[in-house]
Design a protein around this motif. Sequence first.
Motif, PDB file in Angstrom:
ATOM      1  N   ILE A  31       0.959  -1.168  -0.073  1.00  0.00           N
ATOM      2  CA  ILE A  31       0.128  -0.113  -0.001  1.00  0.00           C
ATOM      3  C   ILE A  31       1.023   1.194   0.034  1.00  0.00           C
ATOM      4  CG2 ILE A  31      -1.710   1.284   1.422  1.00  0.00           C
ATOM      5  CD1 ILE A  31      -2.867  -1.302   2.118  1.00  0.00           C
ATOM      6  N   PHE A  32       2.136   1.271   0.685  1.00  0.00           N
ATOM      7  CA  PHE A  32       2.862   2.344   0.601  1.00  0.00           C
ATOM      8  C   PHE A  32       3.388   2.857  -0.736  1.00  0.00           C
ATOM      9  CE2 PHE A  32       7.052   4.358   1.490  1.00  0.00           C
ATOM     10  CZ  PHE A  32       6.825   5.419   2.179  1.00  0.00           C
ATOM     11  N   VAL A  33       3.822   1.621  -1.405  1.00  0.00           N
ATOM     12  CA  VAL A  33       4.333   1.787  -2.803  1.00  0.00           C
ATOM     13  C   VAL A  33       3.087   2.305  -3.678  1.00  0.00           C
ATOM     14  CG1 VAL A  33       5.047   0.430  -4.773  1.00  0.00           C
ATOM     15  CG2 VAL A  33       5.903   0.019  -2.699  1.00  0.00           C
ATOM     16  N   LEU A  34       1.983   1.904  -3.454  1.00  0.00           N
ATOM     17  CA  LEU A  34       0.969   2.377  -4.323  1.00  0.00           C
ATOM     18  C   LEU A  34       0.463   3.987  -3.967  1.00  0.00           C
ATOM     19  CD1 LEU A  34      -1.863  -0.420  -4.286  1.00  0.00           C
ATOM     20  CD2 LEU A  34      -0.458   0.550  -6.188  1.00  0.00           C
ATOM     21  N   GLU A  35       0.852   4.410  -2.398  1.00  0.00           N
ATOM     22  CA  GLU A  35       0.790   5.723  -2.063  1.00  0.00           C
ATOM     23  C   GLU A  35       1.894   6.663  -2.808  1.00  0.00           C
ATOM     24  OE1 GLU A  35       0.438   5.251   2.125  1.00  0.00           O
ATOM     25  OE2 GLU A  35      -1.659   5.019   1.996  1.00  0.00           O
ATOM     26  N   LEU A  36       3.087   6.093  -2.786  1.00  0.00           N
ATOM     27  CA  LEU A  36       4.207   6.632  -3.241  1.00  0.00           C
ATOM     28  C   LEU A  36       3.901   6.945  -4.950  1.00  0.00           C
ATOM     29  CD1 LEU A  36       7.264   5.133  -1.822  1.00  0.00           C
ATOM     30  CD2 LEU A  36       6.395   7.644  -1.771  1.00  0.00           C
ATOM     31  N   VAL A  37       3.358   5.952  -5.557  1.00  0.00           N
ATOM     32  CA  VAL A  37       2.833   6.005  -7.191  1.00  0.00           C
ATOM     33  C   VAL A  37       1.743   7.578  -7.003  1.00  0.00           C
ATOM     34  CG1 VAL A  37       1.510   5.192  -9.061  1.00  0.00           C
ATOM     35  CG2 VAL A  37       3.618   3.892  -7.545  1.00  0.00           C
ATOM     36  N   ALA A  38       1.014   7.389  -6.104  1.00  0.00           N
ATOM     37  CA  ALA A  38      -0.185   8.171  -6.216  1.00  0.00           C
ATOM     38  C   ALA A  38       0.404   9.725  -6.061  1.00  0.00           C
ATOM     39  CB  ALA A  38      -1.270   8.041  -5.113  1.00  0.00           C
ATOM     40  N   ILE A  39       1.279   9.746  -4.960  1.00  0.00           N
ATOM     41  CA  ILE A  39       2.018  11.135  -4.724  1.00  0.00           C
ATOM     42  C   ILE A  39       2.785  11.547  -5.865  1.00  0.00           C
ATOM     43  CG2 ILE A  39       4.122  11.986  -3.300  1.00  0.00           C
ATOM     44  CD1 ILE A  39       3.145  10.257  -1.074  1.00  0.00           C
ATOM     45  N   VAL A  40       3.621  10.675  -6.795  1.00  0.00           N
ATOM     46  CA  VAL A  40       4.286  11.226  -7.978  1.00  0.00           C
ATOM     47  C   VAL A  40       3.089  11.512  -9.084  1.00  0.00           C
ATOM     48  CG1 VAL A  40       5.601  10.374  -9.823  1.00  0.00           C
ATOM     49  CG2 VAL A  40       6.308   9.814  -7.385  1.00  0.00           C
ATOM     50  N   LEU A  41       1.933  10.885  -9.122  1.00  0.00           N
ATOM     51  CA  LEU A  41       1.148  11.298 -10.223  1.00  0.00           C
ATOM     52  C   LEU A  41       0.340  12.543  -9.828  1.00  0.00           C
ATOM     53  CD1 LEU A  41      -0.343   7.642 -11.199  1.00  0.00           C
ATOM     54  CD2 LEU A  41       1.412   9.076 -12.580  1.00  0.00           C
ATOM     55  N   ALA A  42       0.134  12.790  -8.490  1.00  0.00           N
ATOM     56  CA  ALA A  42      -0.503  14.041  -8.286  1.00  0.00           C
ATOM     57  C   ALA A  42       0.592  15.197  -8.337  1.00  0.00           C
ATOM     58  CB  ALA A  42      -0.949  13.845  -6.690  1.00  0.00           C
ATOM     59  N   THR A  43       1.636  15.075  -8.157  1.00  0.00           N
ATOM     60  CA  THR A  43       2.611  15.963  -8.235  1.00  0.00           C
ATOM     61  C   THR A  43       2.923  16.527  -9.655  1.00  0.00           C
ATOM     62  OG1 THR A  43       3.937  15.440  -6.224  1.00  0.00           O
ATOM     63  CG2 THR A  43       5.218  16.946  -7.738  1.00  0.00           C
ATOM     64  N   VAL A  44       2.972  15.552 -10.760  1.00  0.00           N
ATOM     65  CA  VAL A  44       3.153  15.700 -11.868  1.00  0.00           C
ATOM     66  C   VAL A  44       1.741  16.366 -12.484  1.00  0.00           C
ATOM     67  CG1 VAL A  44       3.082  14.694 -14.149  1.00  0.00           C
ATOM     68  CG2 VAL A  44       4.374  13.755 -12.463  1.00  0.00           C
ATOM     69  N   ASN A  45       0.526  15.838 -12.119  1.00  0.00           N
ATOM     70  CA  ASN A  45      -0.663  16.770 -12.351  1.00  0.00           C
ATOM     71  C   ASN A  45      -0.650  18.029 -11.710  1.00  0.00           C
ATOM     72  OD1 ASN A  45      -3.174  16.958 -13.431  1.00  0.00           O
ATOM     73  ND2 ASN A  45      -4.104  16.178 -11.318  1.00  0.00           N
ATOM     74  N   LEU A  46      -0.294  18.396 -10.522  1.00  0.00           N
ATOM     75  CA  LEU A  46      -0.222  19.781  -9.873  1.00  0.00           C
ATOM     76  C   LEU A  46       0.603  20.576 -10.880  1.00  0.00           C
ATOM     77  CD1 LEU A  46      -1.494  21.430  -7.606  1.00  0.00           C
ATOM     78  CD2 LEU A  46       0.356  21.064  -6.498  1.00  0.00           C
ATOM     79  N   VAL A  47       1.915  20.035 -11.086  1.00  0.00           N
ATOM     80  CA  VAL A  47       2.918  21.006 -11.555  1.00  0.00           C
ATOM     81  C   VAL A  47       2.499  21.107 -13.120  1.00  0.00           C
ATOM     82  CG1 VAL A  47       5.212  21.148 -12.381  1.00  0.00           C
ATOM     83  CG2 VAL A  47       4.934  20.306 -10.089  1.00  0.00           C
ATOM     84  N   GLY A  48       1.990  20.187 -13.875  1.00  0.00           N
ATOM     85  CA  GLY A  48       1.616  20.363 -15.134  1.00  0.00           C
ATOM     86  C   GLY A  48       0.239  21.305 -15.331  1.00  0.00           C
ATOM     87  N   GLY A  49      -0.443  21.212 -14.514  1.00  0.00           N
ATOM     88  CA  GLY A  49      -1.825  22.131 -14.377  1.00  0.00           C
ATOM     89  C   GLY A  49      -1.317  23.693 -14.194  1.00  0.00           C
ATOM     90  N   PHE A  50      -0.192  23.841 -13.223  1.00  0.00           N
ATOM     91  CA  PHE A  50       0.037  25.195 -13.061  1.00  0.00           C
ATOM     92  C   PHE A  50       1.025  25.623 -14.381  1.00  0.00           C
ATOM     93  CE2 PHE A  50      -0.039  24.520  -8.358  1.00  0.00           C
ATOM     94  CZ  PHE A  50      -1.175  25.777  -8.437  1.00  0.00           C
ATOM     95  N   VAL A  51       1.723  24.950 -15.131  1.00  0.00           N
ATOM     96  CA  VAL A  51       2.510  25.247 -16.149  1.00  0.00           C
ATOM     97  C   VAL A  51       1.245  25.668 -17.340  1.00  0.00           C
ATOM     98  CG1 VAL A  51       3.979  24.493 -18.025  1.00  0.00           C
ATOM     99  CG2 VAL A  51       4.425  23.935 -15.754  1.00  0.00           C
ATOM    100  N   VAL A  52       0.601  24.826 -17.565  1.00  0.00           N
ATOM    101  CA  VAL A  52      -0.676  24.919 -18.654  1.00  0.00           C
ATOM    102  C   VAL A  52      -1.547  26.158 -18.096  1.00  0.00           C
ATOM    103  CG1 VAL A  52      -2.838  24.271 -19.651  1.00  0.00           C
ATOM    104  CG2 VAL A  52      -0.869  22.476 -19.299  1.00  0.00           C
ATOM    105  N   THR A  53      -1.634  26.236 -16.979  1.00  0.00           N
ATOM    106  CA  THR A  53      -2.751  27.697 -16.487  1.00  0.00           C
ATOM    107  C   THR A  53      -1.606  28.792 -16.910  1.00  0.00           C
ATOM    108  OG1 THR A  53      -3.703  26.406 -14.923  1.00  0.00           O
ATOM    109  CG2 THR A  53      -3.599  28.699 -14.717  1.00  0.00           C
ATOM    110  N   ASP A  54      -0.647  28.762 -16.501  1.00  0.00           N
ATOM    111  CA  ASP A  54       0.422  29.914 -16.737  1.00  0.00           C
ATOM    112  C   ASP A  54       0.560  30.137 -18.447  1.00  0.00           C
ATOM    113  OD1 ASP A  54       2.446  31.963 -16.026  1.00  0.00           O
ATOM    114  OD2 ASP A  54       3.890  30.622 -16.781  1.00  0.00           O
TER     115      ASP A  54
END
Length: 100
Positions: free
Chosen positions: A59-82
């Motif tokens: 479950i910890f590995v799945l949570e790390l994958v979720a953290i990485v994907l959420a981070t990519v989504n967050l940073v990508g969203g800010f780049v696109v919005t900018d």
Amino acid sequence: MDGIALLTVFVLAVFVGYEIISKVSSTLHTPLMSGSNAISGIVLVGTVAVAAHTESTAIFVLELVAIVLATVNLVGGFVVTDRMLRMFRGRDRKEREPRS
């Protein structure tokens, strides 16, 4: 909830989300992206908080994958919005002056 109920809720959420997003006019995409970035930030903080209390390695590995994907989504969203907001900025003064 059992697995079938969770899967049903997930499928319905994907369908409703797709239908809502596909109907948004182009003038509302920037505010929608900003709201989406806020939700991604909340998901990222929640995932980190849950990962801190996990005892199972799988479950910890799945949570790390979720953290990485959420981070990519967050940073990508800010780049696109900018980039979208840059389209609405005025030109520099030098570009507006007539060339001789």
